[in-house]
Design a protein around this motif. Structure first.
Motif, short mmCIF file in Angstrom:
data_model
loop_
_atom_site.label_atom_id
_atom_site.label_comp_id
_atom_site.label_asym_id
_atom_site.label_seq_id
_atom_site.Cartn_x
_atom_site.Cartn_y
_atom_site.Cartn_z
N ALA A 1 0.84 -1.21 0.00
CA ALA A 1 0.00 0.00 0.00
C ALA A 1 0.87 1.26 0.00
CB ALA A 1 -0.94 -0.01 1.20
N ASP A 2 1.96 1.22 0.75
CA ASP A 2 2.88 2.36 0.78
C ASP A 2 3.51 2.59 -0.59
OD1 ASP A 2 2.40 2.94 3.44
OD2 ASP A 2 4.13 1.80 4.17
N LEU A 3 3.85 1.48 -1.28
CA LEU A 3 4.44 1.60 -2.62
C LEU A 3 3.43 2.18 -3.61
CD1 LEU A 3 6.40 -1.78 -2.90
CD2 LEU A 3 7.35 0.48 -2.45
N VAL A 4 2.19 1.73 -3.53
CA VAL A 4 1.16 2.22 -4.46
C VAL A 4 0.78 3.67 -4.12
CG1 VAL A 4 -1.19 1.84 -5.32
CG2 VAL A 4 0.32 -0.12 -4.89
N ARG A 5 0.88 4.03 -2.84
CA ARG A 5 0.59 5.40 -2.42
C ARG A 5 1.46 6.40 -3.22
NH1 ARG A 5 -0.90 7.50 2.96
NH2 ARG A 5 -0.90 5.31 3.55
N SER B 1 -13.32 -9.44 -7.11
CA SER B 1 -12.96 -10.82 -6.74
C SER B 1 -11.91 -10.83 -5.64
CB SER B 1 -12.44 -11.58 -7.97
OG SER B 1 -13.38 -11.53 -9.03
N SER B 2 -12.17 -10.07 -4.58
CA SER B 2 -11.13 -9.80 -3.60
C SER B 2 -11.61 -10.04 -2.17
CB SER B 2 -10.65 -8.35 -3.77
OG SER B 2 -9.49 -8.12 -3.00
N TYR B 3 -10.86 -9.49 -1.20
CA TYR B 3 -11.14 -9.69 0.22
C TYR B 3 -10.51 -8.54 1.00
CZ TYR B 3 -6.59 -11.82 -0.78
OH TYR B 3 -5.33 -12.05 -1.27
N PHE B 4 -11.17 -8.15 2.09
CA PHE B 4 -10.72 -7.04 2.93
C PHE B 4 -9.87 -7.64 4.05
CE2 PHE B 4 -12.49 -3.16 5.50
CZ PHE B 4 -11.21 -2.65 5.61
N ALA B 5 -8.61 -7.91 3.72
CA ALA B 5 -7.75 -8.70 4.61
C ALA B 5 -7.37 -7.98 5.90
CB ALA B 5 -6.49 -9.12 3.87
N TYR C 1 -8.02 -1.88 -0.70
CA TYR C 1 -8.81 -1.63 0.52
C TYR C 1 -7.94 -0.91 1.56
CZ TYR C 1 -12.96 -4.63 -0.29
OH TYR C 1 -14.14 -5.17 -0.73
N GLU C 2 -6.78 -1.47 1.84
CA GLU C 2 -5.89 -0.90 2.87
C GLU C 2 -5.52 0.54 2.55
OE1 GLU C 2 -3.26 -0.23 6.02
OE2 GLU C 2 -4.76 -1.83 5.82
#
Length: 220
Positions: free
Chosen positions: A91-95, A141-145, A124-125
């Motif tokens: 998530a930090d990398l995509v941020r 097709s995912s999940y809120f891990a 999600y994160e």
């Protein structure tokens, strides 16, 4: 400069909106390139689509084989044991792509995050913890891990969210999609859940709905 490589597609000159779309396990940013024309966005829309490539890492469920992955998956049961620290790191990398778009002049409230399968867990994160308002979130097709540990942002409490899932998905059972939806509702989010008679994939009807969602939230 972002740490990850990515593919960029622009639907018009000088984009004023962006969609950052994360692929699934073992895939690449090329996976969702063909989707862009099928969204049927207006000719006047100038949207930049960014498809990052996940880093390569060993994945437990595939015998420790190195492959493109946003995080390790340790089991395929309904508990879906994952490495939450890796999700947060991804998530930090995509941020960095969000910050890059803002530097290019695209305001955060015109940036959409989307993710397929484990890419959705990262979306999600990132979307629900990002400190400034975003335009929307799509989980395919995912999940809120990280639902139990996420540090949620007040700015995105009203974020429009679409959750899509296949009723015949053998990889990420639909129960995980429904659990994500119910968790989001319990947390007070604006979520719509939609299923399609498909496996772990996307279908034309889903893509058409995504196009309509983008036209709505970006006022295209």
């Amino acid at each position: 400069m972002t740490q990850l490589q990515a593919i960029e597609m622009e639907t018009g000159a000088n984009p004023d909106a962006a969609v950052i779309w994360l692929h699934g396990l073992g895939a690449s940013g090329h996976d969702f390139e063909p989707v862009v024309p099928e969204l049927k966005l207006p000719d006047s829309a100038a949207v930049r689509f960014i498809f990052p490539h996940a880093p390569t890492m060993p994945v437990t469920i595939n015998g420790g084989m190195q492959m493109p992955a946003w995080h390790d998956i340790k089991s395929l049961d309904l508990e879906r044991a994952v490495d939450e620290a890796q999700i947060r790191h991804s998530a930090d990398l995509v941020r960095e792509f969000i910050e890059q778009e803002r530097e290019r002049g695209v305001p955060s409230e015109r940036i959409v995050l989307a993710g397929f399968s484990q890419g959705g867990a990262v979306a999600y994160e990132l979307a629900l913890s990002y400190p400034d308002r975003l335009a929307g979130l799509m989980a395919l097709s995912s999940y809120f891990a990280t639902n139990a540990t996420i540090q949620r942002s007040e700015a995105n409490q009203g974020l429009p969210i679409r959750v899509y899932h296949g009723t015949q998905d053998p990889m990420v059972p639909e129960a995980l999609g429904r659990h994500s939806e119910s968790t989001l509702r319990e947390l007070g989010y604006n979520v719509r859940y939609q299923t399609f008679p498909m496996d772990h994939s996307v279908c034309l009807e889903e893509i058409q709905d995504i196009g309509a969602f983008l036209r709505e939230i970006l006022a295209l």
